[in-house]
Structure formats: C-alpha cells, structure tokens
Motif scaffolding. Structure first.
Motif, PDB file in Angstrom:
ATOM      1  N   GLY A   1       0.817  -1.199   0.000  1.00 21.69           N
ATOM      2  CA  GLY A   1       0.000   0.000   0.000  1.00 21.69           C
ATOM      3  C   GLY A   1       0.852   1.251   0.000  1.00 21.69           C
ATOM      4  N   VAL A   2       0.223   2.368  -0.396  1.00 22.24           N
ATOM      5  CA  VAL A   2       0.929   3.642  -0.447  1.00 22.24           C
ATOM      6  C   VAL A   2       0.268   4.638   0.495  1.00 22.24           C
ATOM      7  CG1 VAL A   2       1.711   3.274  -2.813  1.00 22.24           C
ATOM      8  CG2 VAL A   2      -0.436   4.498  -2.402  1.00 22.24           C
ATOM      9  N   ALA A   3       1.100   5.485   1.102  1.00 28.17           N
ATOM     10  CA  ALA A   3       0.637   6.631   1.883  1.00 28.17           C
ATOM     11  C   ALA A   3       0.928   7.859   1.030  1.00 28.17           C
ATOM     12  CB  ALA A   3       1.371   6.706   3.218  1.00 28.17           C
ATOM     13  N   PRO A   4      -0.110   8.455   0.399  1.00 26.61           N
ATOM     14  CA  PRO A   4       0.135   9.520  -0.572  1.00 26.61           C
ATOM     15  C   PRO A   4       0.102  10.913   0.040  1.00 26.61           C
ATOM     16  CG  PRO A   4      -2.151   8.804  -0.699  1.00 26.61           C
ATOM     17  CD  PRO A   4      -1.514   8.029   0.429  1.00 26.61           C
TER      18      PRO A   4
ATOM     19  N   LEU B   1     -13.231  10.360   8.575  1.00 25.19           N
ATOM     20  CA  LEU B   1     -13.555  10.096   7.175  1.00 25.19           C
ATOM     21  C   LEU B   1     -12.300   9.853   6.347  1.00 25.19           C
ATOM     22  CD1 LEU B   1     -15.526  10.061   4.748  1.00 25.19           C
ATOM     23  CD2 LEU B   1     -15.233  12.550   4.621  1.00 25.19           C
ATOM     24  N   THR B   2     -11.349  10.766   6.440  1.00 24.81           N
ATOM     25  CA  THR B   2     -10.160  10.683   5.589  1.00 24.81           C
ATOM     26  C   THR B   2      -9.293   9.484   5.940  1.00 24.81           C
ATOM     27  OG1 THR B   2     -10.175  13.091   5.427  1.00 24.81           O
ATOM     28  CG2 THR B   2      -8.165  11.955   4.732  1.00 24.81           C
ATOM     29  N   ALA B   3      -9.088   9.255   7.235  1.00 26.28           N
ATOM     30  CA  ALA B   3      -8.302   8.089   7.643  1.00 26.28           C
ATOM     31  C   ALA B   3      -8.986   6.799   7.205  1.00 26.28           C
ATOM     32  CB  ALA B   3      -8.101   8.099   9.151  1.00 26.28           C
ATOM     33  N   GLY B   4     -10.306   6.765   7.290  1.00 29.73           N
ATOM     34  CA  GLY B   4     -11.055   5.591   6.841  1.00 29.73           C
ATOM     35  C   GLY B   4     -10.920   5.363   5.350  1.00 29.73           C
ATOM     36  N   LEU B   5     -10.958   6.441   4.570  1.00 31.59           N
ATOM     37  CA  LEU B   5     -10.801   6.312   3.117  1.00 31.59           C
ATOM     38  C   LEU B   5      -9.413   5.795   2.751  1.00 31.59           C
ATOM     39  CD1 LEU B   5     -12.564   9.586   1.890  1.00 31.59           C
ATOM     40  CD2 LEU B   5     -13.389   7.238   1.642  1.00 31.59           C
ATOM     41  N   HIS B   6      -8.436   6.067   3.589  1.00 35.98           N
ATOM     42  CA  HIS B   6      -7.080   5.554   3.365  1.00 35.98           C
ATOM     43  C   HIS B   6      -6.897   4.147   3.924  1.00 35.98           C
ATOM     44  CE1 HIS B   6      -5.131   8.931   1.477  1.00 35.98           C
ATOM     45  NE2 HIS B   6      -5.539   9.761   2.409  1.00 35.98           N
ATOM     46  N   GLY B   7      -7.959   3.550   4.438  1.00 32.96           N
ATOM     47  CA  GLY B   7      -7.886   2.165   4.879  1.00 32.96           C
ATOM     48  C   GLY B   7      -7.692   1.944   6.357  1.00 32.96           C
ATOM     49  N   MET B   8      -7.691   2.998   7.156  1.00 30.81           N
ATOM     50  CA  MET B   8      -7.526   2.851   8.593  1.00 30.81           C
ATOM     51  C   MET B   8      -8.860   2.437   9.220  1.00 30.81           C
ATOM     52  SD  MET B   8      -5.842   5.621  11.286  1.00 30.81           S
ATOM     53  CE  MET B   8      -4.443   5.964  10.205  1.00 30.81           C
ATOM     54  N   SER B   9      -8.830   1.420  10.061  1.00 30.28           N
ATOM     55  CA  SER B   9     -10.062   0.948  10.697  1.00 30.28           C
ATOM     56  C   SER B   9     -10.558   1.958  11.732  1.00 30.28           C
ATOM     57  CB  SER B   9      -9.826  -0.399  11.377  1.00 30.28           C
ATOM     58  OG  SER B   9      -8.990  -0.245  12.505  1.00 30.28           O
ATOM     59  N   LYS B  10     -11.829   1.827  12.125  1.00 25.21           N
ATOM     60  CA  LYS B  10     -12.381   2.723  13.138  1.00 25.21           C
ATOM     61  C   LYS B  10     -11.601   2.625  14.445  1.00 25.21           C
ATOM     62  CE  LYS B  10     -17.154   2.831  11.416  1.00 25.21           C
ATOM     63  NZ  LYS B  10     -18.582   2.514  11.725  1.00 25.21           N
ATOM     64  N   ALA B  11     -11.196   1.412  14.795  1.00 30.04           N
ATOM     65  CA  ALA B  11     -10.424   1.224  16.027  1.00 30.04           C
ATOM     66  C   ALA B  11      -9.073   1.915  15.937  1.00 30.04           C
ATOM     67  CB  ALA B  11     -10.236  -0.261  16.305  1.00 30.04           C
ATOM     68  N   GLU B  12      -8.425   1.817  14.760  1.00 30.69           N
ATOM     69  CA  GLU B  12      -7.128   2.480  14.571  1.00 30.69           C
ATOM     70  C   GLU B  12      -7.279   3.996  14.634  1.00 30.69           C
ATOM     71  OE1 GLU B  12      -4.369  -0.236  11.706  1.00 30.69           O
ATOM     72  OE2 GLU B  12      -6.213   0.537  10.809  1.00 30.69           O
ATOM     73  N   VAL B  13      -8.343   4.518  14.014  1.00 28.95           N
ATOM     74  CA  VAL B  13      -8.569   5.952  14.040  1.00 28.95           C
ATOM     75  C   VAL B  13      -8.757   6.428  15.477  1.00 28.95           C
ATOM     76  CG1 VAL B  13     -10.077   7.843  13.333  1.00 28.95           C
ATOM     77  CG2 VAL B  13      -9.566   5.993  11.727  1.00 28.95           C
ATOM     78  N   SER B  14      -9.549   5.691  16.244  1.00 29.03           N
ATOM     79  CA  SER B  14      -9.776   6.066  17.646  1.00 29.03           C
ATOM     80  C   SER B  14      -8.478   6.029  18.441  1.00 29.03           C
ATOM     81  CB  SER B  14     -10.803   5.134  18.282  1.00 29.03           C
ATOM     82  OG  SER B  14     -12.065   5.267  17.665  1.00 29.03           O
ATOM     83  N   ARG B  15      -7.674   5.000  18.184  1.00 31.22           N
ATOM     84  CA  ARG B  15      -6.425   4.842  18.930  1.00 31.22           C
ATOM     85  C   ARG B  15      -5.414   5.941  18.586  1.00 31.22           C
ATOM     86  NH1 ARG B  15      -2.003   1.846  17.448  1.00 31.22           N
ATOM     87  NH2 ARG B  15      -3.190   0.751  15.844  1.00 31.22           N
ATOM     88  N   ARG B  16      -5.427   6.402  17.326  1.00 32.87           N
ATOM     89  CA  ARG B  16      -4.422   7.362  16.879  1.00 32.87           C
ATOM     90  C   ARG B  16      -4.949   8.793  16.828  1.00 32.87           C
ATOM     91  NH1 ARG B  16      -0.799   4.287  12.293  1.00 32.87           N
ATOM     92  NH2 ARG B  16      -0.842   2.219  13.248  1.00 32.87           N
ATOM     93  N   PHE B  17      -6.214   8.993  17.135  1.00 32.43           N
ATOM     94  CA  PHE B  17      -6.825  10.306  16.965  1.00 32.43           C
ATOM     95  C   PHE B  17      -6.076  11.392  17.737  1.00 32.43           C
ATOM     96  CE2 PHE B  17      -9.762  13.700  18.076  1.00 32.43           C
ATOM     97  CZ  PHE B  17     -10.280  14.031  16.835  1.00 32.43           C
ATOM     98  N   ASP B  18      -5.795  11.144  18.998  1.00 33.70           N
ATOM     99  CA  ASP B  18      -5.112  12.164  19.810  1.00 33.70           C
ATOM    100  C   ASP B  18      -3.728  12.486  19.262  1.00 33.70           C
ATOM    101  OD1 ASP B  18      -7.293  12.347  21.461  1.00 33.70           O
ATOM    102  OD2 ASP B  18      -6.465  11.059  23.040  1.00 33.70           O
TER     103      ASP B  18
END
Length: 246
Positions: A91-94, A114-131
């Motif tokens: 995968g690529v991080a553009p 929204l944006t993190a999800g569109l890049h393939g990040m799961s809801k759990a990952e977004v929550s964990r990395r949000f801060d």
C-alpha cells in the motif's frame, strides 16, 4: 516481480490534451487505437522504466512540466497509463495534494475519521491514533470546528498528520514539505526520518535540493517526459544543475 521490488515501472506512457478537456473523454477511449496521436494531444511521459526496491529513498527531479507529478500520480493509482504499466507491491501513503478529500462543512474530528477511513484505517485504529493526529497537527482547540474555517496552514498540518500515521510501506511525497512554517517543516522532516528508519520506501518529488539530499540516496531525472538519468541523487542533481544553472 521480485520480492525485493516495491515499485516497477515498465515502458510507461501517458497522454493529455492541450485544451480544457484534459484527459481523453469516454468517446475518445472507444474511438480507435489509443496508440495513435490525435490533434491536440501530447505525451506527458513516454518510455519510462525503472525499479524501486523496498527501503529505497528515491528523489525525482526536473523542471516544471516534465512529468514529475504525473509520474507520482501514476504510481499512486490516481491516473492510468496509456502505454506500459506500473506495478506497486504494498500500500501507499500519498502525501500528494494532501488537503484534497476533506469536506468543508464537516468538523475536524469528522474529517479525520472520514479521511483516515478512506485511506484504509479501521475505526479502532482511528480512535487509537486520533489524539496523536491532532497533537501532531497542533489543532487541539479546533477539533469540533468546521474544517472550512481552519487556516490553510492548519489544513496542511492536519492532512500531513493523518497520512503520516498510515502504516503503508510506500510513502509518496510531492512538494508537501514546501508549505507550512519553519517549525512545522522541521517536525515533518523528523517524521519522515522516523518512517525511513522503519524501512519505509520513499518516492519524493521536489525542487528543493537540500531536502532531496537529506532524504534520498538515488535520483530520477525527468526531461521532456523521458527518463534522462537514473543514478545516485548527487549525480542526478549535478546533471540537472549543469543543464539549467550552468
């Protein structure tokens, strides 16, 4: 493709129109051979071939309009080639046009999800990395503000922060380090250093010689849509400077 190859570009070519329509229409695509030039078309890239191995840091140089950003978009899968192909393993991080995809009326919090999800990040990952995303972007006081009310600098910081949190093995960067204030640029530099230390692959388009020498070991010199030179970043920059600064 060998297991050590991250990106293979083989005989790559792409055409555009010299008018407002840009890329060919559906009508054009169904009308005859794609290899035959039509009035008003030109080759932005043609006959470009190279391999990038996992963990390499590649810098792409050339004057404006020589195909650098087009090549990056082809590697990212944003554009499709007319000739040849691009094979990307992983995968690529553009980090290209990084504020694209954000929705003005949504809040910062909603846009991160929204944006993190569109890049393939799961809801759990977004929550964990949000801060961490918000802290890196330095916009903790604005998370519930509509995105459209952020300053341009805040938007860039947020976009870089989201994409740089992705775990993808290939990092695509297009002049993003040219924006933002000096302190934030230094923060971005340190983040890219961290990603490279993890063994990520970097494909970096820039006019900034200092940045290219800092991050890259190998260079690709594009000229008039063709690959002029594939060598060490020092040799590539020396050749480029000799052509246009001599």
């Amino acid at each position: 493709m060998g297991s050590d190859i991250a990106i293979r570009v083989d005989g790559l070519g792409v055409r555009f129109r010299r008018n407002r329509r840009g890329r060919r229409s559906l009508k054009d695509l169904f009308a005859g051979s794609t290899r035959r030039n039509r009035p008003g078309e030109f080759w932005a890239l043609r006959g470009v071939s190279f391999d990038v191995t996992h963990g390499e840091a590649i810098g792409v140089v050339g004057r404006n309009g020589q195909g650098k950003s087009t090549l990056l978009k082809l590697v990212a899968g944003v554009l499709l080639p007319d000739e040849g192909g691009v094979d990307v393993r992983g995968g690529v991080a553009p980090l290209i046009e990084i504020t694209g995809g954000f929705v003005g009326d949504l809040t910062v919090r909603e846009n991160v999800r929204l944006t993190a999800g569109l890049h393939g990040m799961s809801k759990a990952e977004v929550s964990r990395r949000f801060d961490d995303i918000i802290a890196f972007a330095e916009i903790a006081d604005f998370v519930d503000m509509p995105y459209k009310h952020l300053s341009n600098g805040m938007k860039v910081r947020l976009a870089f922060s989201v994409v740089s949190q992705l775990d993808e093995p290939i990092l695509l960067v297009d002049e993003v380090l040219a924006v933002g204030d000096k302190a934030f640029r230094e923060k971005c530099y340190r983040r890219i250093d961290e990603l490279l230390a993890e063994g990520r692959t970097l494909f970096f388009v820039s006019h900034n010689e200092k940045d290219l020498r800092r991050f890259c070991t190998r260079g690709l010199y594009l000229d008039k849509g063709a690959l002029r030179l594939d060598a060490s970043i020092s040799d590539v920059l020396d050749a480029y400077n000799a052509d246009y600064n001599g």
